[in-house]
Design a protein around this motif. Structure first.
Motif, PDB file in Angstrom:
ATOM      1  N   LEU A 171       0.847  -1.188   0.000  1.00  0.00           N
ATOM      2  CA  LEU A 171       0.000   0.000   0.000  1.00  0.00           C
ATOM      3  C   LEU A 171       0.889   1.247   0.000  1.00  0.00           C
ATOM      4  N   LYS A 212      -2.423   7.139  -1.804  1.00  0.00           N
ATOM      5  CA  LYS A 212      -3.860   7.026  -1.524  1.00  0.00           C
ATOM      6  C   LYS A 212      -4.417   8.346  -1.005  1.00  0.00           C
ATOM      7  N   LEU A 214      -4.775  10.615  -3.974  1.00  0.00           N
ATOM      8  CA  LEU A 214      -5.916  10.164  -4.781  1.00  0.00           C
ATOM      9  C   LEU A 214      -7.237  10.617  -4.154  1.00  0.00           C
ATOM     10  N   ASP A 265      -5.148   5.606 -10.041  1.00  0.00           N
ATOM     11  CA  ASP A 265      -4.210   5.232  -8.993  1.00  0.00           C
ATOM     12  C   ASP A 265      -3.028   6.195  -9.012  1.00  0.00           C
ATOM     13  N   ARG A 280       1.031   6.445  -7.327  1.00  0.00           N
ATOM     14  CA  ARG A 280       2.151   5.922  -6.541  1.00  0.00           C
ATOM     15  C   ARG A 280       3.152   7.068  -6.417  1.00  0.00           C
TER      16      ARG A 280
END
Length: 82
Positions: free
Chosen positions: A16, A21, A24, A37, A39
């Motif tokens: 994760l 996140k 996002l 997504d 990263r």
């Protein structure tokens, strides 16, 4: 000779990425819904004084593996640039 090396350090794909996140989620709060997504990693540039391209890449490899990336959580890629 001076070689310019770029190192990209990213979280392992299996793990994760909490920072990704969070970004996002913030995009969705900004009503941007097309991004599927994210990263987030690090981009590092080194200038290495070495006798050859091979030696410069080896120095970059050692630097990344021993200092810049945590192999438990991250991987890295090395690229020689002009």
């Amino acid at each position: 000779m001076i070689y310019n090396i770029q190192i990209k350090v990213m979280p392992l794909k299996e793990l994760l990425d909490p920072q990704g996140k969070a970004v996002l989620g913030s995009l969705k709060n900004l009503d941007i819904h097309n991004v599927q997504d994210i990263r987030i990693g690090k981009h590092i540039t080194l200038q290495i004084d070495a006798a050859s391209e091979t030696e410069a890449k080896q120095i970059a490899e050692t630097t990344a593996s021993k200092l810049l990336a945590n192999p438990v959580m991250e991987y890295f890629e090395i690229e020689l640039v002009n």
